[in-house]
Design a protein around this motif. Structure first.
Motif, PDB file in Angstrom:
ATOM      1  N   ARG A  78      46.820  38.695  47.544  1.00 42.83           N
ATOM      2  CA  ARG A  78      45.765  37.799  47.075  1.00 42.83           C
ATOM      3  C   ARG A  78      45.562  36.729  48.140  1.00 42.83           C
ATOM      4  N   TYR A 171      35.519  30.623  46.840  1.00 36.76           N
ATOM      5  CA  TYR A 171      36.046  31.967  46.664  1.00 36.76           C
ATOM      6  C   TYR A 171      36.777  32.157  45.335  1.00 36.76           C
ATOM      7  N   TYR A 174      33.937  32.331  42.831  1.00 41.60           N
ATOM      8  CA  TYR A 174      33.283  33.647  42.775  1.00 41.60           C
ATOM      9  C   TYR A 174      34.045  34.581  41.840  1.00 41.60           C
ATOM     10  N   GLU A 175      35.376  34.562  41.958  1.00 46.52           N
ATOM     11  CA  GLU A 175      36.194  35.460  41.135  1.00 46.52           C
ATOM     12  C   GLU A 175      36.093  35.084  39.658  1.00 46.52           C
ATOM     13  N   GLY A 179      33.709  37.811  39.010  1.00 43.83           N
ATOM     14  CA  GLY A 179      34.673  38.888  39.164  1.00 43.83           C
ATOM     15  C   GLY A 179      34.712  39.481  40.552  1.00 43.83           C
ATOM     16  N   GLN A 180      34.225  38.738  41.546  1.00 48.58           N
ATOM     17  CA  GLN A 180      34.177  39.227  42.915  1.00 48.58           C
ATOM     18  C   GLN A 180      35.243  38.522  43.748  1.00 48.58           C
ATOM     19  N   ILE A 181      36.089  39.303  44.403  1.00 45.88           N
ATOM     20  CA  ILE A 181      37.198  38.745  45.173  1.00 45.88           C
ATOM     21  C   ILE A 181      36.939  38.929  46.666  1.00 45.88           C
ATOM     22  N   GLY A 219      34.798  42.205  50.441  1.00 43.08           N
ATOM     23  CA  GLY A 219      35.705  42.487  49.340  1.00 43.08           C
ATOM     24  C   GLY A 219      36.790  43.454  49.774  1.00 43.08           C
TER      25      GLY A 219
END
Length: 244
Positions: A78, A171, A174-175, A179-181, A219
């Motif tokens: 992560r 960032y 966004y997650e 749900g975007q990593i 991603g």
């Protein structure tokens, strides 16, 4: 167990395994921060040699997608987000001291992208983007003005928010919201000049030299999720990067 990845069957077995596990990470089947199955489990599951499994894992470790933790196993990496001015790039004052940056979203709307933005985000001709304009400040001094473009299909939620609802660190935001990593980013540093809105927002005279940072963030599936251009004054600018 048959490899279900759609990668080219002519590729080496370890590469096909690596591609399959990349797909698991990208789809969320293997979650960031969680341990993946052990080498013994993967070897048994796929019916391959342990050396093949290790080589496949090495590929993803080298790409920064997995990390080994001695005595605990291998984990989906992560990205860490701290209080530095940028996650992948830092601007420091001449003293070298770091401050806590503030972020101000100036506008957030869905729009048609320019050809440059469409190419950077690898979008189809009819796709739109969420365009964010943001000012980063530190210690009450203006530092960077940012234009940020995101594929509207994945980030349309951001256009529905009020500017003051955005978090300083985008960032993790966004997650949480979409749900975007963001797993990685590539930046290009150059020298430009301030004109029009950039000059106005940074309170610089037209034509003042600026640092220009162009970023494409991706991603886990390596597809572009963000295209960003940031500009700030060159005066007092110092570039620092940690090389491990």
């Amino acid at each position: 167990m048959k490899i279900t990845s759609s990668s080219d069957s002519r590729l080496p077995l370890y590469q096909r395994l690596s591609d399959e596990w990349l797909a698991k990470i990208a789809s969320g089947e293997w979650q960031p921060g969680e341990a993946i199955p052990t080498e013994a489990e993967l070897t048994q599951h796929y019916g391959v040699a342990v050396g093949t499994v290790r080589k496949a894992i090495d590929c993803l470790v080298n790409d920064g997608l997995l990390e080994r933790n001695q005595g605990r196993g291998t984990f989906v990496r992560r990205p860490q987000f701290d209080a530095s001015f940028f996650r992948f790039f830092r601007q420091l004052p001449a003293t070298g001291e770091q401050g806590i940056p503030e972020s101000h979203i100036l506008s957030n709307r869905i729009t048609a992208p320019s050809a440059t933005v469409r190419h950077a985000l690898e979008l189809d001709a009819d796709e739109k983007v969420v365009h964010l304009k943001r000012l980063r400040t530190i210690r009450n001094g203006r530092r960077f003005y940012e234009d940020i473009w995101l594929p509207a299909k994945a980030f349309h939620r951001l256009a529905e928010l009020q500017p003051d609802e955005f978090d300083p660190l985008l960032y993790p935001f966004y997650e949480a919201q979409c749900g975007q990593i963001i797993a990685s980013a590539q930046e290009t540093l150059s020298i430009s000049t301030a004109h029009d809105e950039v000059a106005e927002r940074l309170q610089l005279a037209e034509g003042t030299p600026t640092v220009r940072v162009e970023r494409i963030a991706r991603g886990y599936n390596r597809k572009p999720l963000e295209y960003r251009i940031a500009q700030g004054p060159t005066e007092g600018f110092r570039y620092q990067i940690d090389i491990n």
